[in-house]
Write an enzyme that holds these catalytic residues in place. Structure first.
Site, mmCIF file in Angstrom:
data_model
loop_
_atom_site.group_PDB
_atom_site.id
_atom_site.type_symbol
_atom_site.label_atom_id
_atom_site.label_comp_id
_atom_site.label_asym_id
_atom_site.label_seq_id
_atom_site.Cartn_x
_atom_site.Cartn_y
_atom_site.Cartn_z
ATOM 1 N N THR A 81 0.811 -1.561 0.092
ATOM 2 C CA THR A 81 -0.572 0.250 0.073
ATOM 3 C C THR A 81 1.086 0.978 -0.197
ATOM 4 O O THR A 81 2.080 1.062 0.767
ATOM 5 C CB THR A 81 -0.902 0.306 1.259
ATOM 6 N N THR A 116 6.313 0.347 6.897
ATOM 7 C CA THR A 116 5.913 1.020 5.488
ATOM 8 C C THR A 116 4.991 1.116 6.218
ATOM 9 O O THR A 116 3.905 1.153 7.115
ATOM 10 C CB THR A 116 5.522 -0.411 4.815
ATOM 11 N N HIS A 117 4.126 1.975 4.994
ATOM 12 C CA HIS A 117 2.806 2.268 4.611
ATOM 13 C C HIS A 117 1.561 1.914 5.862
ATOM 14 O O HIS A 117 1.130 1.847 6.824
ATOM 15 C CB HIS A 117 2.601 2.793 3.624
ATOM 16 N N GLY A 118 1.456 -0.178 4.836
ATOM 17 C CA GLY A 118 -0.062 0.071 6.058
ATOM 18 C C GLY A 118 0.485 -0.477 6.571
ATOM 19 O O GLY A 118 -0.803 -0.320 7.957
#
Length: 196
Positions: free
Chosen positions: A129, A152-154
């Site tokens: 994501t 990380t984003h997710g």
């Protein structure tokens, strides 16, 4: 910033529609294969290099077939390996626990956020994501990604929303079928397929 990009995209697609009507472009999506300066020149001259668009579209199709590495170092090295864990149920898909909790629900395998058709309680399974995926986190109950780590984003957004999440699950979008009932164990880092 994300809202502005939506307005930019809408304006560019409106221009693309005009170019299609004028017979300059074959399809409105063709503008996505042009750099901004190239698009400006097409608008100014009414001429486009269809060969260039075709070549870039073919290259993009090839990029979509690539499987991103689970881990990529800051030096660009793709690190491979397998998880050596004895604490997971037989047949479970192993990954990294990044947001605690356990949730069961319908898996929704989504490879393109534009095609996301999610309902409350669905569990999103995807390759990775980025900020454009943020609105779907309001709907989902859990997250499984093929790529990612703790920051990380997710992973970060899942923790912010209190959603169980497991990342770095190799071949998750191929091992989980859309619509299957799955259990995400974000505490211990594995995913179980419960039923079709």
């Amino acid at each position: 910033m994300i809202c502005r990009y939506f307005h930019y995209k809408r304006a560019m697609l409106a221009e693309a529609d005009r170019l299609v009507e004028a017979g300059v472009l074959r399809d409105r999506e063709d503008i996505f294969y042009l750099r901004f300066e190239e698009l400006r020149e097409v608008v100014r001259t009414g001429e486009v290099d269809h060969r260039l668009i075709r070549e870039r579209a073919e290259a993009f199709g090839g990029y979509q077939a690539l499987v991103p590495p689970r881990v990529l170092t800051s030096d660009g090295e793709a690190v491979t390996g397998s998880y050596r864990r004895q604490d997971v149920p037989a047949g479970a898909l192993v990954g990294l626990p990044v947001s605690t909790g356990i949730v069961e629900g319908r898996a929704r395998v989504v490879l393109d956020v534009a095609e996301a058709d999610l309902e409350a309680g669905d569990i999103l399974a995807t390759t990775s994501t980025d900020p454009s995926w943020s609105p779907v986190f309001v709907t989902i109950a859990g997250l499984v990604t093929e790529v990612g780590g703790l920051m990380t984003h997710g992973a970060v957004v899942a923790r912010e929303y209190g959603l169980p999440a497991v990342v770095g699950v190799e071949r998750a979008t191929r091992s989980i079928r859309d619509g299957q009932r799955i259990r995400v164990n974000g505490t211990n880092g594995y995913v179980e397929v419960l039923a079709d």
